[in-house]
Structures are given as C-alpha cells and as structure tokens.
Design an enzyme around this catalytic site. Structure first.
Site, PDB file in Angstrom:
ATOM      1  N   TYR A   1       0.840  -1.200   0.000  1.00  0.00           N
ATOM      2  CA  TYR A   1       0.000   0.000   0.000  1.00  0.00           C
ATOM      3  C   TYR A   1       0.871   1.245   0.000  1.00  0.00           C
ATOM      4  CZ  TYR A   1      -3.853   3.162   0.874  1.00  0.00           C
ATOM      5  OH  TYR A   1      -4.773   4.153   0.745  1.00  0.00           O
TER       6      TYR A   1
ATOM      7  N   PHE B   1      -8.121  21.417 -24.424  1.00  0.00           N
ATOM      8  CA  PHE B   1      -8.370  19.981 -24.511  1.00  0.00           C
ATOM      9  C   PHE B   1      -9.567  19.687 -23.606  1.00  0.00           C
ATOM     10  CE2 PHE B   1      -8.080  15.514 -23.435  1.00  0.00           C
ATOM     11  CZ  PHE B   1      -8.119  14.991 -24.712  1.00  0.00           C
ATOM     12  N   THR B   2     -10.386  18.722 -24.022  1.00  0.00           N
ATOM     13  CA  THR B   2     -11.678  18.464 -23.366  1.00  0.00           C
ATOM     14  C   THR B   2     -11.575  18.345 -21.843  1.00  0.00           C
ATOM     15  OG1 THR B   2     -11.318  16.133 -23.849  1.00  0.00           O
ATOM     16  CG2 THR B   2     -12.662  17.372 -25.419  1.00  0.00           C
TER      17      THR B   2
ATOM     18  N   ASP C   1       1.108  20.295 -20.595  1.00  0.00           N
ATOM     19  CA  ASP C   1       0.375  19.052 -20.794  1.00  0.00           C
ATOM     20  C   ASP C   1       1.320  18.198 -21.632  1.00  0.00           C
ATOM     21  OD1 ASP C   1      -1.111  16.946 -21.716  1.00  0.00           O
ATOM     22  OD2 ASP C   1      -2.949  18.099 -21.997  1.00  0.00           O
TER      23      ASP C   1
ATOM     24  N   LYS D   1      -0.620   7.625 -23.319  1.00  0.00           N
ATOM     25  CA  LYS D   1      -0.190   8.029 -24.661  1.00  0.00           C
ATOM     26  C   LYS D   1       1.307   7.716 -24.796  1.00  0.00           C
ATOM     27  CE  LYS D   1      -4.358  10.115 -24.429  1.00  0.00           C
ATOM     28  NZ  LYS D   1      -4.522  11.343 -23.765  1.00  0.00           N
TER      29      LYS D   1
ATOM     30  N   ARG E   1     -13.821  15.295 -33.651  1.00  0.00           N
ATOM     31  CA  ARG E   1     -13.171  16.383 -32.933  1.00  0.00           C
ATOM     32  C   ARG E   1     -13.652  17.680 -33.568  1.00  0.00           C
ATOM     33  NH1 ARG E   1     -12.825  14.784 -28.252  1.00  0.00           N
ATOM     34  NH2 ARG E   1     -10.992  13.806 -27.438  1.00  0.00           N
TER      35      ARG E   1
ATOM     36  N   PHE F   1     -19.378  14.456 -25.891  1.00  0.00           N
ATOM     37  CA  PHE F   1     -18.990  13.616 -27.026  1.00  0.00           C
ATOM     38  C   PHE F   1     -18.885  12.138 -26.661  1.00  0.00           C
ATOM     39  CE2 PHE F   1     -14.576  13.006 -25.695  1.00  0.00           C
ATOM     40  CZ  PHE F   1     -14.397  14.077 -24.831  1.00  0.00           C
TER      41      PHE F   1
HETATM   42  C1  LIG Z   1      -5.664  12.150 -23.283  1.00  0.00           C
HETATM   43  C2  LIG Z   1      -5.307  13.524 -22.969  1.00  0.00           C
HETATM   44  C3  LIG Z   1      -5.483  14.058 -21.684  1.00  0.00           C
HETATM   45  C4  LIG Z   1      -6.198  13.319 -20.582  1.00  0.00           C
HETATM   46  O1  LIG Z   1      -5.589  12.128 -20.247  1.00  0.00           O
HETATM   47  P1  LIG Z   1      -6.396  10.812 -19.801  1.00  0.00           P
HETATM   48  O2  LIG Z   1      -5.315   9.836 -19.496  1.00  0.00           O
HETATM   49  O3  LIG Z   1      -7.252  10.411 -20.941  1.00  0.00           O
HETATM   50  O4  LIG Z   1      -7.210  11.163 -18.605  1.00  0.00           O
HETATM   51  C5  LIG Z   1      -5.043  15.344 -21.464  1.00  0.00           C
HETATM   52  N1  LIG Z   1      -4.479  16.076 -22.433  1.00  0.00           N
HETATM   53  C6  LIG Z   1      -4.304  15.611 -23.672  1.00  0.00           C
HETATM   54  C7  LIG Z   1      -3.666  16.466 -24.713  1.00  0.00           C
HETATM   55  C8  LIG Z   1      -4.716  14.325 -23.993  1.00  0.00           C
HETATM   56  O5  LIG Z   1      -4.564  13.876 -25.239  1.00  0.00           O
END
Ligand SMILES: *Cc1c(COP(=O)(O)O)cnc(C)c1O
Length: 473
Positions: free
Chosen positions: A87, A139-140, A230, A273, A397, A464
């Site tokens: 933990y 970004f969303t 980011d 990613k 998008r 979306f």
């Molecule tokens: C995917 C993404 C996020 C959010 O990450 P998650 O792992 O999906 O929560 C933030 N910024 C960008 C540019 C992304 O492509």
C-alpha cells in the site's frame, strides 16, 4: 526551418532518409473481428451514431484513440510480474519517480490513475475561482477541470492553428501577443498559470517549438506566472523539434525532451499516450510547496502518494515504457507510420489537417461535406460513415467535442471540424494503414449523397463520450 517555412509534403518517409521500419518484431497476436455491412448498420444505429458507444467486438481497425491502446513490450510485461503491491512505499513507485526525474527532469512526482487525475489535482491546487488559464487550444478534460476549479480557459494559440491548410512547422505555438493582451486586460494576479500542450491534440497533433517554449517561460517568469505543460505527447513534440528546428538535428530525442521540460515549471501526464502503457499518469513539479499540496490532494482523489490509483505493476510498466518511448528509433517509426497513412491520403487529395501531426490524421469534415451545416455535425457524420464502410472506428473532434459555453448555453463553435484517425502505438501494420486509406477514399467518393445527423441525447459533461444521434432523412 523557420516559422516562415512550410513543411514539405512527404509520402510517409522523410526526404533523403531510408524506411522507418519498426524497431521491434511481433511475438503475440490478437485476432481481429471482421463484420459485414448489415451487422455494422445495426451496430451503428444501436450506438446512436456515436463511435464511443460501439462495442469493440464490432470494430475491425480501432483508431478511436491512441490513449491506453498501446502494445506493451516483453520487458514491460515482465515488469508486470515484479509488481510490489505494497500500500505504501512500493518499489515500483521509486522506479517510476526516477524515470520521470531522469527523462522529464522535474523534481517531484505524484502518480495518478491517468491524465485527468493529474489535471484535477493541478487545477485544484493552482487555480483560484475567477482566474484565467491561457492555453494553446483547449483539450476536453483539461478545460473541464479548469472550469470545475472556477477558472476560465483562454485560447492563446497562434492563429495559423485554426487553419487546416496552413503548413507552418510549429502550429502549436503560443502567441505571446495574446498573452500580453490577457495580462493587460486582467493583470497577472488573475492569471492562474499558462497551460502549454505539446503537441496540441485538438489542433491536429501540431508541435510547439523550443524557441516558443523558451519565450513563453521567460514571459511567465517576468510576470510571476508559472508554465505547466500538458506533456501527454511531449516525446512526439521532441521529434518535430529534432526534424524542424535549427540546431536540434543532431540532438537525441531524450536530450530535446529534457531541455523542453526545463522551459516549464511542471507537467500533467497521461501515461496512456507517450509512456506506452494502458493505464497511468502523473503530475510533476519543481516547486516544493505546490508538491506538498498535490501530495495532500492525491490522497483524497486517487490514493496514497506512492501509488495514486495505480497498482505497483502498472507503475513498473510505465517506468519501463518511459525509457522505451524516448528512443529515437521508436519515435521515428511511430510518427513514420502516421505519415505513411497521411501520405496516401494526401496523394489522393483527401482534405485533412496539414501538416500531418504526431499521433493521428485529422480529416477535414468541413471540406469533406460542404453541404452540411456545423449544427448537422459533419465530423460526427464522417466518423459514422467510415465505420459503416469498413468497420474502422474514428472519433469526432469538432462541435460535439467542443461542448457548450456554461454561461450562454450555446454550442462552442470551433473553427476546426475534424474526424480523427488515431494510430495506437506499436499495434497495427502498414497493411492495416492501406485498408484504412482505401476506406477513407471510398467514403470520400460517396461524399455528395451524405446527409448529416441530429443530436437526440446530450449528457451534461464531456458530451462527445455519450451523446446519441439519428440520421437526418
Ligand atoms: C488524453 C489527454 C489528456 C487526458 O488524459 P487521460 O489519461 O485520458 O485522462 C489530457 N491532455 C491531452 C492532450 C490528452 O490527449
């Protein structure tokens, strides 16, 4: 190449260089599902013409996202077996921490279950209600977390980013003039921080130059405003710097990445990613006080600061994934594959976002379907048509992803109305890319007879993901 130069069109390969074949071979395979047209008609209707609501068993080639869809290496899978599921104080956390310190260069790391977990913690820590958060295109999830913390996102990306035909090399750059204007209007104390995305997902995976990152950081330091990256695709961003920015051709991707991060005060990361895993993320900073606050909050939302919602094995896989992701051979093959697909489509005159970015091909639905109004959801329509044609799953998008303005209730109307074909890392072959390109071509040839969609169900947040549509007849 300077900002004035255009990026030359290429057929998948860089001029003068030889093929980019993958620096790995396949050890295990997963069979794909082939479907027939009546099955796809039924599946699409059941999914409300939203590709997010399809079952993956009904999908042939899945280009919905490059998020968490990576193929892990044999080393990463071996790493899963040495998960230290304590933990507190898991060994795997310390390996992740040192990998982030080594390759991204920040001092303090807090793991999170994925990128939005990191965004939540950073937004809650660094935004006071009523403040503005300038960023290079929204970004969303990032913008929503800023808004939920009482902040207001302001787009400060260069104008070229909103033009899908402009071939500038660094279309992700921030316009310093726009930062100056924001500062003049509201004052420094009203600016929470600058959010610098590298690359810019919603602009088509377009990169930020090192010179721009440096200028933005210096601007921030002058006014006492921090810059948070980011860094979801910062390794891909490093590739474009190596390729396009004077002075970087002979520097390694790892060296460029570290220099770039050095132009920022911290980062949020979706490990799903660039870091080559299926789940995971982190927030990293250099400021001890900010770190203390993040470490306090992570316990509330994610878990203890040495696991942040992840199993030990997940942290191990991510630590190894980081080391694999920063190698020049990996990233050249990764982006080479995206360009291979883009090159075929360019050759056939398919309208898309140019130049081709790092993680995806963004089809320009406005030019695909000039007969559709934006309220008839051209990019959503194109995603549905591609699925119906061949079982390929893509993502909208455009206006659906942009959501609504919380104050006025109207749609945000983005200039870009794009359908994204996102390439998972190390998953599909060149032959799959041929199949995808041929399907896009077929859908393009039938474009004139296509009518749009109407939205029949709209969720409150990030619509979306779950919105439902019906065809206009
Ligand atoms: C995917 C993404 C996020 C959010 O990450 P998650 O792992 O999906 O929560 C933030 N910024 C960008 C540019 C992304 O492509």
């Amino acid at each position: 190449m300077t900002d004035k130069h255009e990026v030359p069109r290429t057929m998948g390969q860089q001029a003068g260089r030889r093929s980019w074949a993958e620096p790995w071979k396949i050890k295990m395979v997963e069979p794909l599902h082939m479907t027939d047209r009546p099955t796809r008609d039924r599946a699409m209707a059941e999914a409300g013409y939203n590709t997010f609501l399809l079952r993956s068993a009904d999908v042939y080639i899945d280009l919905l996202t490059d998020s968490g869809t990576n193929a892990m290496s044999d080393r990463q899978w071996a790493g899963m077996m040495v998960g230290d599921e304590a933990y507190a104080g898991s060994e795997n956390f310390y390996r992740l921490e040192s990998a982030v310190q080594q390759y991204y260069g920040y001092k303090y790391i807090v793991p999170t279950h994925q990128g939005r977990g990191a965004e939540n913690l950073l937004s809650k820590t660094e935004i006071k209600p009523g403040q503005y958060v300038p960023g290079n295109m929204y970004f969303t999830t990032t913008r929503l977390h800023q808004e939920l913390s009482g902040g207001t996102f302001v787009d400060v990306i260069i104008d070229e980013a909103h033009d899908p035909t402009n071939r500038a090399p660094f279309k992700g750059n921030i316009d310093i003039g726009k930062l100056d204007a924001l500062l003049k209007e509201h004052g420094a104390e009203k600016i929470a921080y600058i959010c610098l995305a590298a690359t810019v997902n919603m602009a088509g995976g377009q990169p930020v130059s090192m010179a721009n990152a440096k200028a933005v950081h210096e601007w921030g330091q002058k006014h006492g405003i921090k810059v948070y990256m980011d860094g979801t695709r910062a390794v891909e961003n490093a590739f474009f710097i190596q390729e396009r920015e004077p002075g970087y051709a002979n520097k390694s991707i790892a060296a460029i990445l570290k220099e770039f991060c050095g132009r920022t005060d911290g980062m949020t990361m979706s490990g799903k990613k660039d870091a080559l895993v299926n789940i995971g993320g982190w927030v990293a900073v250099n400021d001890r006080d900010v770190f203390e606050e993040l470490r306090n909050l992570v316990v509330v939302f994610e878990g203890l600061h040495t696991y942040g919602g992840l199993a030990g094995r997940d942290m191990e896989a991510m630590a190894i994934g980081i080391t694999e992701s920063v190698t020049d051979d990996h990233i050249r093959a990764r982006i080479g594959q995206v360009r291979y697909l883009g090159g075929l489509l360019e050759e056939w005159g398919i309208p898309m976002m140019e130049p081709i970015g790092g993680h995806a091909i963004f089809l320009d639905a406005k030019r695909f379907y000039p007969q559709l109004k934006q309220d008839e959801f051209p990019a959503q329509t194109l995603a549905a048509q591609l699925y119906l044609d061949s079982g390929i799953r893509s993502m909208e998008r455009g206006i659906v992803s942009a959501g609504r303005n919380a104050k006025t209730g109207d749609h945000y109307r983005p200039k870009l109305e794009l359908t994204r074909l996102t390439i998972p890392r190390r998953v599909y072959t060149q032959a799959h890319m041929d199949v995808v390109a041929e399907s896009v071509k077929a859908v393009y040839e039938q474009r004139e007879s296509v009518k749009g969609l109407k939205m029949v169900y709209e969720p409150k947040y990030l619509r979306f993901f779950q919105a439902r549509f019906e065809p206009i007849v």
